[in-house]
Write an enzyme that holds these catalytic residues in place. Structure first.
Site, mmCIF file in Angstrom:
data_model
loop_
_atom_site.group_PDB
_atom_site.id
_atom_site.type_symbol
_atom_site.label_atom_id
_atom_site.label_comp_id
_atom_site.label_asym_id
_atom_site.label_seq_id
_atom_site.Cartn_x
_atom_site.Cartn_y
_atom_site.Cartn_z
ATOM 1 N N THR A 98 45.415 -37.750 -22.329
ATOM 2 C CA THR A 98 45.481 -39.001 -23.261
ATOM 3 C C THR A 98 46.794 -39.017 -24.077
ATOM 4 O O THR A 98 47.111 -38.116 -24.741
ATOM 5 C CB THR A 98 44.264 -38.988 -24.285
ATOM 6 O OG1 THR A 98 42.992 -38.889 -23.761
ATOM 7 C CG2 THR A 98 44.617 -40.291 -25.294
ATOM 8 N N LYS A 173 41.865 -46.009 -23.037
ATOM 9 C CA LYS A 173 41.525 -44.838 -23.684
ATOM 10 C C LYS A 173 41.698 -45.059 -24.978
ATOM 11 O O LYS A 173 40.700 -44.469 -25.934
ATOM 12 C CB LYS A 173 42.434 -43.635 -23.206
ATOM 13 C CG LYS A 173 41.861 -42.379 -23.665
ATOM 14 C CD LYS A 173 40.345 -41.922 -23.396
ATOM 15 C CE LYS A 173 39.802 -40.938 -24.035
ATOM 16 N NZ LYS A 173 40.588 -39.505 -23.639
#
Length: 291
Positions: A98, A173
């Site tokens: 991420t 995300k």
């Protein structure tokens, strides 16, 4: 192009399960981690250890990265010893960390200039999803490259969705982390309320986990809370990083996210109290410490 040799950089909590699933699906997996000991067990299970990123990148069809912070991503992709400088033309690069949409676009651009195809493909599902091969994978980049990597992604995940151009996976995300942040507050408050009301929290979960309140966090992390298991499926320190990215991106869009801002402040308080390496379910300690 059939992808049979996979390089995997970052064999931590998430990476170990992901590598095992790739091995189980018959891929030849070459691994690298800054801490050699974290890769030892995977070598015993069939992975091939590489001493450098350069060595790994030069001999595989696809490189997957799963590291901690955007700075770590920059360090392994760029520079003379990095992935882009040493991978072969045609190699698919998939950053499953991420990270920031801006960095995803930079990797995509520089990889393309070298004849490679970069995909930003962050995941959701925690250590359980990584172990069971049921991760949600959100992908950005060229759709053709995404489809070429499809079988590899299916070895690690079940819900695999192409979101659009470079950076789209990381933006998706952020949506995921925004939803989780406020949801974890709700999960913890529900458990605290149940206890104060004199209820059996376990039987409360039996009722509310399957109704309108149901969520992955309620089903998978609330039981850990009841067992006082705060081991990390996902580190608090990494969640704070993710929330910081989301808030920075929101500011660029002139968007206010008060729920996310509050959640970040609560987690930062826990981190300052020494909980940075605990799992996100340790948020319950915010209430326990303020009783």
């Amino acid at each position: 192009m059939e992808l049979r040799t996979i390089g995997f950089i970052g064999t931590g909590v998430m990476g170990q399960g992901m590598v095992r699933n790739l091995i189980n699906e018959g891929y030849s997996v070459y691994i690298y981690n800054r801490t050699h000991s974290k890769g030892k067990v995977l070598v015993e299970e069939g992975a091939f250890w590489c001493d450098t990123i350069k060595d790994l990148s030069s001999q595989v069809d696809m490189v997957i990265t799963m590291v901690g912070y955007p700075k770590d991503v920059e360090d392994i992709y760029f520079g003379a010893e990095g992935i882009i400088a040493n991978a072969k033309p045609g190699t698919i690069l998939a950053d499953m960390t991420t990270s920031t949409p801006t960095l995803a676009k930079k990797i995509y651009k520089e990889a393309l200039e070298k004849g490679m195809h970069a995909i930003d493909a962050p995941v959701s599902g925690g250590d359980i999803g990584a172990k069971n091969g049921t991760l949600t994978i959100m992908a950005g980049g060229d759709e053709e490259a995404f489809r070429s990597a499809g079988e590899v992604f299916r070895a690690m995940g079940k819900n695999i969705v192409y979101q659009g151009g470079a950076g789209s996976g990381q933006h998706t995300k952020m949506c995921n982390q925004i939803a989780i942040a406020s949801n974890m507050i709700g999960v913890c408050e529900a458990l605290v309320y149940a206890e104060k009301a004199g209820l059996n929290a376990g039987t409360v979960l039996e009722s509310i986990s399957f109704g309108a309140a149901g969520s992955w966090s309620l089903s998978n992390l609330a039981p850990r809370i009841l067992k006082e298991d705060y081991s990390p499926g996902f580190f608090i320190k990494h969640f704070i990083k993710d929330m910081s990215i989301a808030l920075e991106e929101a500011e660029k869009m002139d968007l206010k996210l008060p729920g996310l801002k509050m959640a970040k402040q609560m987690y930062e308080e826990l981190s300052n109290d020494g909980e940075e390496n605990s799992g996100t379910q340790a948020l319950i300690k915010y209430w326990l410490s303020n009783e």
